[in-house]
Enzyme design. Structure first.
Site, PDB file in Angstrom:
ATOM      1  N   GLU A 112       3.470 -11.308  36.896  1.00 32.96           N
ATOM      2  CA  GLU A 112       3.830 -12.534  36.314  1.00 32.96           C
ATOM      3  C   GLU A 112       3.208 -13.764  37.149  1.00 32.96           C
ATOM      4  OE1 GLU A 112       8.024 -13.945  38.265  1.00 32.96           O
ATOM      5  OE2 GLU A 112       8.321 -11.856  37.427  1.00 32.96           O
ATOM      6  N   GLU A 131      12.065  -4.082  17.190  1.00 28.29           N
ATOM      7  CA  GLU A 131      13.239  -3.939  15.929  1.00 28.29           C
ATOM      8  C   GLU A 131      13.071  -4.580  14.801  1.00 28.29           C
ATOM      9  OE1 GLU A 131      16.938  -4.863  18.317  1.00 28.29           O
ATOM     10  OE2 GLU A 131      17.135  -3.003  19.265  1.00 28.29           O
TER      11      GLU A 131
END
Length: 299
Positions: free
Chosen positions: A114, A83
């Site tokens: 992860e 963004e």
């Protein structure tokens, strides 16, 4: 500390019967818990400010904002990076989001990704990390191996390391140069850290990236001056920004925007000072693109 003993894994006494609540009470209960998030983030204000100041210095020197995380935390980092490009007109390579498991992990869980310490290091090595870069490690639990590996490697390279977690004395906070531990308390649904912990991380990332962009001169007063007028809506927004900040009619603002080759900051300086495009450009270059510094220098 074992996962079961983490703050983010504890059961919330206020929601043990949420499954039998009326919908109205359910909503009110979730909202009451959400209100605790802003207070937890406020408690980390000094650390967040420190992160902004140090990150701004590295970014000004050509460094990149690099977010690294897994699951919800990783997705929030990717979102923040993505963004910044349209919002502040920066190049995509200046803000990068890394998520354990790669791009496909944005939409579906990648099992085991992860848990790899080496993968976090490898992903940063592939970016050719430098000492000017800023690495923001995100993990609600504060102990995700992928993030730990990334932060440890970043520290070796002497990049700025920032940890964002939602438990006290987080493991990643102990590795990073700057630790931000926003302790939001047990989740509404036990262990569902996409809720309060995710909201806290989103708020913190909003502050850090917005603060860094403000320090780069991407904001004048409280408007975005690096907006890219690539369509009619954005041209209209650019004209309104120039009109409001320079206190001139919209039609005149459009004229300045065209003279400034669609550079909003340049148009504002030209409109407010009466300087030519060449002189206004020189002034912005001298004051590192910060419109308020240019205007203050002339007053």
């Amino acid at each position: 500390m074992e996962i079961k003993n983490l703050e983010t894994e504890a059961r919330n006494p206020a929601t043990t019967h949420i499954d039998t609540m009326s919908t109205s009470d359910m909503v009110k209960t979730i909202n009451a818990e959400d209100q605790k998030v802003a207070l937890a983030v406020a408690g980390e204000s000094d650390q967040i400010a420190k992160a902004i100041d140090q990150a701004s210095t590295r970014y000004s020197a050509g460094g990149r904002l690099i977010y690294i995380g897994a699951g919800t935390s990783g997705r929030l980092g990717v979102l923040d990076a993505a963004e910044l490009v349209p919002t502040y007109g920066i190049k995509p390579e200046r803000a990068i989001g890394l998520i354990a498991g790669g791009k496909k992990a944005m939409f579906a869980a990648v099992e085991g990704a992860e848990d790899s310490i080496t993968m976090g290091e490898t992903d940063l090595k592939n970016l050719k990390l430098t000492a000017n870069d800023i690495v923001i490690g995100l993990a609600a639990s504060g102990r995700t191996p992928y993030v730990i590996g990334g932060l440890k490697y970043a520290a070796k390279v002497q990049a700025l390391t920032i940890a964002v977690a939602c438990v006290p004395n987080s493991v990643i906070g102990q590795i990073a140069e700057i630790a931000i531990n926003a302790v939001v308390g047990p989740e509404v649904i036990t262990g569902s850290t996409r809720m309060k912990a995710g909201t806290a991380q989103k708020m913190i990332l909003n502050m850090i990236s917005t603060g860094v962009m403000i320090r780069q001169g991407k904001v004048y007063q409280n408007v975005m001056v690096d907006v890219q007028p690539t369509n009619d809506k954005l041209v209209d927004r650019a004209c309104r920004i120039i009109s409001e900040t320079a206190e001139i009619p919209t039609a005149k603002a459009l004229s300045f925007l065209k003279k400034a080759d669609n550079d909003v900051a340049l148009a504002i300086v030209m409109a407010k000072t009466g300087k030519s495009k060449i002189v206004a450009k020189q002034l912005l270059a001298k004051y590192h693109g910060i419109v308020s510094d240019v205007l203050n220098s002339l007053n």
